[in-house]
Scaffold this active site. Sequence first.
Site, PDB file in Angstrom:
ATOM      1  N   GLU A   1      -6.472   0.561   3.133  1.00  0.00           N
ATOM      2  CA  GLU A   1      -7.202  -0.069   4.221  1.00  0.00           C
ATOM      3  C   GLU A   1      -8.315  -0.928   3.640  1.00  0.00           C
ATOM      4  O   GLU A   1      -8.940  -0.560   2.640  1.00  0.00           O
ATOM      5  CB  GLU A   1      -7.757   0.950   5.234  1.00  0.00           C
ATOM      6  CG  GLU A   1      -8.686   1.990   4.695  1.00  0.00           C
ATOM      7  CD  GLU A   1      -9.111   3.005   5.776  1.00  0.00           C
ATOM      8  OE1 GLU A   1      -8.549   2.996   6.885  1.00  0.00           O
ATOM      9  OE2 GLU A   1     -10.016   3.818   5.486  1.00  0.00           O
ATOM     10  N   ILE A   2      -8.495  -2.078   4.236  1.00  0.00           N
ATOM     11  CA  ILE A   2      -9.599  -2.969   3.889  1.00  0.00           C
ATOM     12  C   ILE A   2     -10.393  -3.124   5.177  1.00  0.00           C
ATOM     13  O   ILE A   2      -9.841  -3.549   6.197  1.00  0.00           O
ATOM     14  CB  ILE A   2      -9.086  -4.332   3.386  1.00  0.00           C
ATOM     15  CG1 ILE A   2      -8.207  -4.137   2.138  1.00  0.00           C
ATOM     16  CG2 ILE A   2     -10.256  -5.259   3.069  1.00  0.00           C
ATOM     17  CD1 ILE A   2      -7.502  -5.397   1.676  1.00  0.00           C
TER      18      ILE A   2
END
Length: 390
Positions: free
Chosen positions: A288-289
Site C-alpha cells: 500500500e502507498i
Amino acid sequence: MAIARPVRALALAAIIMWCFFLYQIFGPSTPALDGIPYERDPNLDPTGEPEGLLVHASDDYAPGIKASARINATLLALVRNEELPGMLQSMEDLERTWNHKFNYPWTFFNDVPFTDEFKEKTQALTKAECRYELIPKEHWEMPSWINKDIYEESVKMLLEQKVQYADKISYHQMCRWNSGMFYKHPALADTQYYWRVEPNVHFFCDVDYDVFRYMQDNNKTYGFTINLYDSPDSIPTLWPETLKFIAQHPEYIHENNAMDWLTDKARRPDHNKKAHGYSTCHFWSNFEIADMRFWRSKAYEDYFNHLDRAGGFFYERWGDAPVHSVALGLFEDSSRIHWFRDIGYQHIPFFNCPNSRKCRGCVTGRLTDGESFLHREDCRPNWFKYVGMG
C-alpha cells in the site's frame, strides 16, 4: 460410396468437440468454480505510466543532498530480525526497479531491537538513509480491556473454523498495529506518505516516476495493486460493528463512497452472508502507498477506536487490510484510490503483472501461480464495476 452411420456419428462428434474447444479458447470468459467467471485481466492490455502529473528521476534525487526533490515520505517495513533474508530480497527488488533513482529513506519497525547484522546488511543495499525504530510496548501489547479468558476461547473457535494464524498472538498484535498504531509512532510524526514493503515480496517492473509525488500532485490518498476477498470466518462482526459506528456518525460517509463495492453479494453471496452484509473485498495491504493524513483524520481515528474497543482484533482475527479498506470505502472519495497497475508485484500466491516492456520475471496477466480455485479470490472486477479503474 455411402459413409456408414457410425462413422458419420463419430465425425459429427469430432466436429462438435473441436468447435467446443475453439469456443473455450476464443469465446467469452468461461465460468469458474462456483459460477464465478474468470474475467479477462485488464493487465493483458498494454500498460504505460499513469495519466496525470509525473515527476521523473533527476540529479535532484541524489542521496544525501539538502535541497532534494524528495517529498515527506518513507518506505516502511514491519519486520523481525529473523526475517532479514526475506527483507533483503524485497529491498533488492525495490531498489533495482525504483528507489535507486529516488533514494527515499527506509524506516524499519520491530517490537524488539534490531541486531547489528540486520542494520549493516540492510543499509548496504541502499544509498538512502535507513532508520531502525522500536515499537513502544503500549502500541504493541494486548490492550487492557481485552479479556484473556475470552481471547483463549475465541482462539479455539477460530482454529476449529480453520482461520489462519488465529493462535498466533503476534499476528493479532501486528494486525492491530498496522490498523491503527503505526502512524502514531514518533518516528513518523512528521512523515506524510509511506510505501509499505514486506519481506519476501517481488517487484518486477521498472518505475521511472516518483510515486510519492504522483500521489501528492494528483490528489490520491491510497494506492493498491491487488484486491481480494477476505476469509469471512475471520471477520464475522466487523461489518455489524461498522454499521453501529456509521449509525452514530453518518456525517463521516463520503458522498462518492464505495459502499456498493463493500456490500456486493452477487459475486460471492456466501461471503456476504457469513460476514453479515460485507462483501469481504479488500485491498491487499502488504502493498500500500498511502497518505497518512487519512489515518490521522478524525473519521478514521474514531472508527479505529470503536473497533479497538469492540475487541475484534483479538476475539476474532480482524486484519488491517479489511479495516483499511472498509474505512477507505466509506470515508474517502473513491476517485482518490488508485490502482498501480504499472507496478509489477508478487506476494505469494498472488501477482500484479502488467503488459509492459518495463517488466521482467512475471507472466503478463497472471493472478496466481497457485491452485485454480484462487482465481475466485480476485475482487478487482467488483472494484472496476462499481468505481472504475481508480
